[in-house]
Design a protein around this motif. Structure first.
Motif, PDB file in Angstrom:
ATOM      1  N   ARG A   3      48.143  47.770  45.386  1.00 50.53           N
ATOM      2  CA  ARG A   3      47.143  47.051  44.597  1.00 50.53           C
ATOM      3  C   ARG A   3      47.764  45.853  43.896  1.00 50.53           C
ATOM      4  NH1 ARG A   3      44.644  47.137  39.516  1.00 50.53           N
ATOM      5  NH2 ARG A   3      46.060  48.731  38.740  1.00 50.53           N
ATOM      6  N   LEU A   4      47.139  44.679  44.088  1.00 50.87           N
ATOM      7  CA  LEU A   4      47.551  43.470  43.396  1.00 50.87           C
ATOM      8  C   LEU A   4      47.070  43.494  41.951  1.00 50.87           C
ATOM      9  CD1 LEU A   4      46.512  40.924  46.179  1.00 50.87           C
ATOM     10  CD2 LEU A   4      48.849  41.675  45.688  1.00 50.87           C
ATOM     11  N   ASP A   5      47.775  42.763  41.083  1.00 55.15           N
ATOM     12  CA  ASP A   5      47.302  42.609  39.703  1.00 55.15           C
ATOM     13  C   ASP A   5      46.088  41.692  39.645  1.00 55.15           C
ATOM     14  OD1 ASP A   5      49.225  44.281  38.695  1.00 55.15           O
ATOM     15  OD2 ASP A   5      50.624  42.670  38.191  1.00 55.15           O
ATOM     16  N   SER A   6      46.038  40.727  40.544  1.00 52.71           N
ATOM     17  CA  SER A   6      44.883  39.832  40.655  1.00 52.71           C
ATOM     18  C   SER A   6      45.004  39.085  41.974  1.00 52.71           C
ATOM     19  CB  SER A   6      44.821  38.831  39.493  1.00 52.71           C
ATOM     20  OG  SER A   6      45.899  37.907  39.579  1.00 52.71           O
ATOM     21  N   LEU A   7      43.919  38.415  42.365  1.00 51.68           N
ATOM     22  CA  LEU A   7      43.931  37.630  43.597  1.00 51.68           C
ATOM     23  C   LEU A   7      43.152  36.339  43.375  1.00 51.68           C
ATOM     24  CD1 LEU A   7      44.644  37.632  46.726  1.00 51.68           C
ATOM     25  CD2 LEU A   7      42.239  38.207  47.050  1.00 51.68           C
ATOM     26  N   SER A   8      43.736  35.234  43.824  1.00 49.46           N
ATOM     27  CA  SER A   8      43.055  33.942  43.798  1.00 49.46           C
ATOM     28  C   SER A   8      42.914  33.445  45.231  1.00 49.46           C
ATOM     29  CB  SER A   8      43.839  32.914  42.977  1.00 49.46           C
ATOM     30  OG  SER A   8      43.957  33.327  41.634  1.00 49.46           O
ATOM     31  N   ALA A   9      41.767  32.840  45.523  1.00 54.47           N
ATOM     32  CA  ALA A   9      41.512  32.294  46.853  1.00 54.47           C
ATOM     33  C   ALA A   9      40.466  31.206  46.735  1.00 54.47           C
ATOM     34  CB  ALA A   9      41.048  33.391  47.814  1.00 54.47           C
TER      35      ALA A   9
ATOM     36  N   ILE B 249      40.761  45.065  41.657  1.00 56.39           N
ATOM     37  CA  ILE B 249      41.597  43.865  41.646  1.00 56.39           C
ATOM     38  C   ILE B 249      40.792  42.718  41.036  1.00 56.39           C
ATOM     39  CG2 ILE B 249      42.849  42.184  43.043  1.00 56.39           C
ATOM     40  CD1 ILE B 249      43.297  44.352  45.133  1.00 56.39           C
ATOM     41  N   PRO B 250      41.132  42.242  39.844  1.00 64.03           N
ATOM     42  CA  PRO B 250      40.456  41.051  39.308  1.00 64.03           C
ATOM     43  C   PRO B 250      40.680  39.867  40.256  1.00 64.03           C
ATOM     44  CG  PRO B 250      41.825  42.119  37.645  1.00 64.03           C
ATOM     45  CD  PRO B 250      42.178  42.754  38.950  1.00 64.03           C
ATOM     46  N   HIS B 251      39.653  39.058  40.441  1.00 62.87           N
ATOM     47  CA  HIS B 251      39.786  37.975  41.402  1.00 62.87           C
ATOM     48  C   HIS B 251      39.176  36.687  40.869  1.00 62.87           C
ATOM     49  CE1 HIS B 251      36.154  40.352  42.244  1.00 62.87           C
ATOM     50  NE2 HIS B 251      35.568  39.208  42.548  1.00 62.87           N
ATOM     51  N   ASP B 252      39.725  35.596  41.327  1.00 66.10           N
ATOM     52  CA  ASP B 252      39.280  34.264  40.935  1.00 66.10           C
ATOM     53  C   ASP B 252      38.993  33.477  42.209  1.00 66.10           C
ATOM     54  OD1 ASP B 252      39.840  34.278  37.878  1.00 66.10           O
ATOM     55  OD2 ASP B 252      41.663  35.064  38.786  1.00 66.10           O
ATOM     56  N   ILE B 253      37.745  33.561  42.648  1.00 64.95           N
ATOM     57  CA  ILE B 253      37.278  32.893  43.858  1.00 64.95           C
ATOM     58  C   ILE B 253      36.040  32.085  43.489  1.00 64.95           C
ATOM     59  CG2 ILE B 253      36.463  33.193  46.223  1.00 64.95           C
ATOM     60  CD1 ILE B 253      37.829  35.916  46.268  1.00 64.95           C
ATOM     61  N   PRO B 254      36.083  30.769  43.578  1.00 63.85           N
ATOM     62  CA  PRO B 254      34.904  29.975  43.202  1.00 63.85           C
ATOM     63  C   PRO B 254      33.727  30.234  44.146  1.00 63.85           C
ATOM     64  CG  PRO B 254      36.581  28.591  44.208  1.00 63.85           C
ATOM     65  CD  PRO B 254      37.215  29.932  44.009  1.00 63.85           C
TER      66      PRO B 254
ATOM     67  N   THR C 101      33.192  36.398  37.581  1.00 62.72           N
ATOM     68  CA  THR C 101      34.228  35.941  36.643  1.00 62.72           C
ATOM     69  C   THR C 101      35.151  34.952  37.345  1.00 62.72           C
ATOM     70  OG1 THR C 101      34.163  38.071  35.497  1.00 62.72           O
ATOM     71  CG2 THR C 101      36.102  36.690  35.139  1.00 62.72           C
ATOM     72  N   PHE C 102      35.456  33.891  36.633  1.00 63.08           N
ATOM     73  CA  PHE C 102      36.342  32.868  37.204  1.00 63.08           C
ATOM     74  C   PHE C 102      37.210  32.299  36.101  1.00 63.08           C
ATOM     75  CE2 PHE C 102      37.319  28.487  38.526  1.00 63.08           C
ATOM     76  CZ  PHE C 102      37.941  28.749  39.744  1.00 63.08           C
ATOM     77  N   ARG C 103      38.537  32.398  36.290  1.00 57.51           N
ATOM     78  CA  ARG C 103      39.492  31.918  35.296  1.00 57.51           C
ATOM     79  C   ARG C 103      40.210  30.687  35.848  1.00 57.51           C
ATOM     80  NH1 ARG C 103      42.772  37.392  34.906  1.00 57.51           N
ATOM     81  NH2 ARG C 103      42.473  37.099  37.155  1.00 57.51           N
ATOM     82  N   PRO C 104      39.856  29.495  35.376  1.00 58.96           N
ATOM     83  CA  PRO C 104      40.484  28.273  35.927  1.00 58.96           C
ATOM     84  C   PRO C 104      42.004  28.267  35.813  1.00 58.96           C
ATOM     85  CG  PRO C 104      38.548  27.716  34.634  1.00 58.96           C
ATOM     86  CD  PRO C 104      38.808  29.180  34.395  1.00 58.96           C
ATOM     87  N   HIS C 105      42.546  28.789  34.706  1.00 57.53           N
ATOM     88  CA  HIS C 105      44.000  28.752  34.535  1.00 57.53           C
ATOM     89  C   HIS C 105      44.700  29.614  35.580  1.00 57.53           C
ATOM     90  CE1 HIS C 105      43.041  32.528  32.449  1.00 57.53           C
ATOM     91  NE2 HIS C 105      44.315  32.861  32.603  1.00 57.53           N
ATOM     92  N   ARG C 106      44.076  30.733  35.983  1.00 62.05           N
ATOM     93  CA  ARG C 106      44.667  31.564  37.021  1.00 62.05           C
ATOM     94  C   ARG C 106      44.486  30.932  38.394  1.00 62.05           C
ATOM     95  NH1 ARG C 106      48.635  34.558  37.264  1.00 62.05           N
ATOM     96  NH2 ARG C 106      47.987  35.610  35.338  1.00 62.05           N
ATOM     97  N   TYR C 107      43.337  30.316  38.620  1.00 55.98           N
ATOM     98  CA  TYR C 107      43.067  29.693  39.918  1.00 55.98           C
ATOM     99  C   TYR C 107      44.026  28.540  40.185  1.00 55.98           C
ATOM    100  CZ  TYR C 107      40.453  27.566  43.769  1.00 55.98           C
ATOM    101  OH  TYR C 107      40.088  27.037  44.992  1.00 55.98           O
ATOM    102  N   ARG C 108      44.468  27.861  39.131  1.00 58.36           N
ATOM    103  CA  ARG C 108      45.399  26.746  39.317  1.00 58.36           C
ATOM    104  C   ARG C 108      46.723  27.197  39.905  1.00 58.36           C
ATOM    105  NH1 ARG C 108      42.954  24.611  34.526  1.00 58.36           N
ATOM    106  NH2 ARG C 108      44.464  25.676  33.198  1.00 58.36           N
ATOM    107  N   GLN C 109      47.056  28.479  39.743  1.00 57.87           N
ATOM    108  CA  GLN C 109      48.311  28.993  40.305  1.00 57.87           C
ATOM    109  C   GLN C 109      48.231  29.191  41.816  1.00 57.87           C
ATOM    110  OE1 GLN C 109      50.950  29.189  38.274  1.00 57.87           O
ATOM    111  NE2 GLN C 109      49.515  28.391  36.741  1.00 57.87           N
ATOM    112  N   ARG C 110      47.034  28.950  42.403  1.00 56.35           N
ATOM    113  CA  ARG C 110      46.872  29.151  43.841  1.00 56.35           C
ATOM    114  C   ARG C 110      47.708  28.167  44.654  1.00 56.35           C
ATOM    115  NH1 ARG C 110      44.021  27.881  48.199  1.00 56.35           N
ATOM    116  NH2 ARG C 110      43.250  25.980  47.215  1.00 56.35           N
TER     117      ARG C 110
END
Length: 297
Positions: A189-195, A213-218, A239-248
């Motif tokens: 299990r991932l801590d989170s996933l961005s895509a 898995i919390p995720h940040d997918i626009p 839910t969408f966290r821009p600061h986490r998505y920037r790490q993509r």
């Protein structure tokens, strides 16, 4: 101290990390196996430069020896075990960032990989070898989940025209990092996933929630408009966290580092299993040569 005897070759420290997982150098018919380190350096030279096997410099030994060792270790899982060991080592010392990122990249297949086989005219045969036909020619797509520091966790290959959306669940299923010493179940299990938006679908979000898995997918524009049109029946926005998505951007940097290896940037291998091994070797070198994570202030 890092000692390099030639360009692209493994240092003493790098070779010492992978040597325990290499097959024993038993006596073969005609004599002992050629030194593993010499052969691996020849294989790395080919993966880095993309030259035909016959054109690898003679200082690495006969090209047939290099190719046979490359294919034998692909078939017996040696390359996969080495990469899995690097995952486990990084996780054991807290160097593996479990904030994952998903993406894909398309690779052009050279005519040596796709043009010489008549049976590839069959769509089923081409799909088995991970090749898809487009206006630009034959292509393969590499789907990847990388860790938060831009190193591969899991990848698989499909024909170039396959969509990203349908591949995410399979990638999530394949994430598995063994515990040190093989004790306990692998971590999956991932801590989170961005895509990016290509992965935005109801099925993908449902699968991520089921895995906790919390995720940040626009959201795609049409999905957002459809949800808004339904009003309260459309549900809450994801839910969408821009600061986490920037790490993509770390997954995009991984794709760029892979394509510095010319045998990855252009597919020369006819068989998808061979090309998969080529990508694995590039990922092994990326893991071996990753700089230690800087402590956060």
């Amino acid at each position: 101290m890092f000692v390099v005897s030639g360009r692209f070759e493994l240092t003493d420290v790098e070779y010492a990390r992978i040597a325990p997982l290499l097959p024993a150098m038993t006596r073969q018919r005609g004599g002992r196996w050629r030194d593993h380190r010499q052969v691996i350096n020849g294989i790395v030279f080919r993966v880095r430069t993309g030259v035909p096997w016959r054109d690898v410099p003679a200082r690495y030994g006969p090209w047939k020896t290099l190719y046979k060792r490359f294919t034998r270790w692909q078939e017996d899982g040696t390359w996969a075990r080495i990469e899995a060991m690097l995952h486990t080592e990084a996780d054991a010392v807290g160097d593996l960032d479990w904030h994952g990122n998903a993406d894909s990249t398309i690779v052009r297949a050279h005519q040596h990989a796709a043009g010489a086989r008549k049976e590839l005219s069959s769509s089923d045969a081409a799909r088995r070898e991970g090749l898809g036909k487009s206006r630009g020619g034959w292509t393969t797509k590499i789907h990847t989940i990388g860790d938060g520091r831009g190193r591969n966790l899991t990848s698989h290959l499909t024909p170039g025209q396959d969509s990203d959306t349908r591949q995410l669940v399979r990638l999530l299923d394949d994430v598995a990092v063994a515990r040190p010493g093989g004790i306990g179940r692998p971590r999956k299990r991932l801590d989170s996933l961005s895509a990016d938006k290509a992965y935005s679908s109801r099925g993908n979000r449902r699968s991520l929630r089921a895995r906790r898995i919390p995720h940040d997918i626009p959201e795609k524009d049409d999905q957002k408009a459809n949800r808004t049109r339904k009003g309260s029946r459309g549900g809450r926005p994801p839910t969408f966290r821009p600061h986490r998505y920037r790490q993509r951007n770390t997954i995009e940097r991984l794709m760029n580092r892979r394509k510095q290896f010319r045998a990855v940037a252009t597919r020369y291998d006819k068989l998808t299993c061979r090309y998969r091994a080529t990508v694995q070797i590039a990922d092994i070198l990326i893991w071996l040569r990753a700089k230690p994570d800087r402590p956060k202030p």
